[in-house]
Design a protein around this motif. Structure first.
Motif, PDB file in Angstrom:
ATOM      1  N   ALA A 288      14.594  74.352  25.833  1.00 45.39           N
ATOM      2  CA  ALA A 288      14.169  75.558  24.776  1.00 45.39           C
ATOM      3  C   ALA A 288      14.136  74.983  23.491  1.00 45.39           C
ATOM      4  CB  ALA A 288      15.177  76.870  24.795  1.00 45.39           C
ATOM      5  N   ALA A 289      15.186  74.315  22.981  1.00 44.14           N
ATOM      6  CA  ALA A 289      15.212  73.793  21.705  1.00 44.14           C
ATOM      7  C   ALA A 289      13.774  72.829  21.279  1.00 44.14           C
ATOM      8  CB  ALA A 289      16.474  73.050  21.285  1.00 44.14           C
ATOM      9  N   VAL A 290      13.705  72.052  22.182  1.00 43.33           N
ATOM     10  CA  VAL A 290      12.572  71.063  22.329  1.00 43.33           C
ATOM     11  C   VAL A 290      11.127  71.727  22.018  1.00 43.33           C
ATOM     12  CG1 VAL A 290      11.288  69.074  23.600  1.00 43.33           C
ATOM     13  CG2 VAL A 290      13.557  69.019  23.434  1.00 43.33           C
ATOM     14  N   LEU A 291      11.029  72.824  22.997  1.00 42.79           N
ATOM     15  CA  LEU A 291       9.831  73.672  22.993  1.00 42.79           C
ATOM     16  C   LEU A 291       9.685  74.561  21.696  1.00 42.79           C
ATOM     17  CD1 LEU A 291       9.614  75.047  26.661  1.00 42.79           C
ATOM     18  CD2 LEU A 291       8.273  72.855  25.543  1.00 42.79           C
ATOM     19  N   ALA A 292      10.783  74.933  21.201  1.00 43.82           N
ATOM     20  CA  ALA A 292      10.874  75.573  20.030  1.00 43.82           C
ATOM     21  C   ALA A 292      10.533  74.852  18.756  1.00 43.82           C
ATOM     22  CB  ALA A 292      12.036  76.580  19.768  1.00 43.82           C
ATOM     23  N   GLY A 293      10.554  73.541  18.866  1.00 41.27           N
ATOM     24  CA  GLY A 293      10.341  72.635  17.724  1.00 41.27           C
ATOM     25  C   GLY A 293      11.797  72.312  16.982  1.00 41.27           C
ATOM     26  N   LYS A 294      12.785  72.742  17.578  1.00 41.92           N
ATOM     27  CA  LYS A 294      14.411  72.493  16.829  1.00 41.92           C
ATOM     28  C   LYS A 294      14.833  71.075  16.758  1.00 41.92           C
ATOM     29  CE  LYS A 294      15.245  77.314  17.114  1.00 41.92           C
ATOM     30  NZ  LYS A 294      16.019  78.638  17.461  1.00 41.92           N
TER      31      LYS A 294
END
Length: 328
Positions: A294-300
């Motif tokens: 989720a963090a990767v997909l959200a660009g975080k």
């Protein structure tokens, strides 16, 4: 087939600090009984990264690693006492699986609101379950009472040196499968056992712990330089596996200076990651297990071709998972 556990090391005291040498021993112990989980390529925003599919472990989660390393290191007198663990479900199953294989009695303290699939699976592995109210009761106090009453050995879900080393075995596998040290490893984080183990396993890699919003106690503790506890008003989260109220000194001491700043993700970002994993990797990932993705997909978290995302578990409630997919 009966397992032949590795001999206990008499030079290791119960309060020893986790080390990379311990992680390497744990990796050997885990490799002796379990095949490596796949490291799968997947494209995110035009960049090929890698997903470590830990939901394909026999208990559906990475927790089997730390549980096996901890229980197999017990000497005969400690095995005879039995073990007590605290878990919302994945550590519970890991401990129950290892205990059954080693012939050790296991008692698991679990929240009454744990997913039924996790409660049922833990019982099916032969463990006794003691329920507590979440919120309302201190799970560590309940566990301490059971340890004293039974004379058992506590197997903490994250604040245990053997458990930390065992979880780090995933990092040894990752480096072997990738053929080099990953540039960064992004991992879901509850109490910090996995993140600490990965930091020891892959000292050249950047370690990114990812937690649910409002439950980012590891991230806040890293910033503060001290243990920060979740407030009584902490929000609800679908990441049931990532809700300890605080990390522990042993985890924070490993992560200080070895970890990148923590990252927090929302429930909607986690659901989007579950749908992505199902559509692109054909994998069922539980909410907590999808937090890093989720963090990767959200660009975080920045990514490159040496980035590895750990998908830590797949023990989903079937109805809720179906609802998540349908909502996409």
């Amino acid at each position: 087939m009966n397992a032949q556990p590795p001999a206990s090391d008499p030079n290791r005291s119960p309060d020893h600090a986790p080390t990379r040498e311990g992680v390497l021993r744990a990796a050997e112990a885990v490799a002796a009984i379990l095949p490596p989980t796949p490291l799968l390529p997947v494209e995110v925003s035009g960049t090929r990264i890698w997903a470590k599919a830990e939901m394909l472990q026999p208990v559906g989660a990475f927790k089997i690693r730390g549980a096996w390393h901890r229980l197999s290191a017990l000497d005969e007198s400690d095995r005879a006492r039995g073990v007590v663990a605290v878990s919302s479900g994945n550590h519970a199953q890991g401990v129950a699986w290892a205990a059954r294989r080693l012939g050790i009695a296991a008692t698991i303290v679990m929240p009454r609101d744990a997913p039924q699939v996790k409660l049922d699976a833990t019982r099916a592995l032969g463990a006794e379950i003691v329920l507590y109210e979440r919120p309302g009761e201190d799970r560590d106090a309940v566990a301490a009472r059971e340890v004293e009453r039974r004379g058992a050995v506590l197997v903490h879900a994250f604040a245990d040196p053997w458990v930390i080393e065992g979880q780090g075995s995933a990092g040894i596998e990752i480096a072997e499968q990738l053929g080099r040290a990953p540039s960064r490893i992004v991992a879901p984080c509850g109490g910090g056992g996995l993140s600490a183990g990965l930091a020891l396993a892959c000292p050249q890699s950047r370690i990114h712990p990812v937690e649910p919003e409002g439950w980012d106690m590891v991230g806040r503790s890293l910033v503060a330089g001290r243990i920060v506890r979740a407030g009584e008003d902490a929000p609800k989260t679908i990441c049931d596996a990532l809700q300890p109220t605080a990390t522990a000194p042993i985890n924070l001491s490993v992560l200080n200076g070895r970890s990148e700043p923590g990252v927090a993700v929302s429930d909607e970002e986690v659901r989007a990651a579950q749908r992505f994993a199902f559509a692109r990797l054909r994998l069922v990932v539980e909410p907590g297990g999808a937090a890093a993705l989720a963090a990767v997909l959200a660009g975080k978290v920045p990514v490159d071709d040496g980035t590895v995302v750990v998908l830590t578990g797949g023990n989903c409630d079937p109805q809720r998972f179906a609802e998540t997919l349908a909502a996409g």
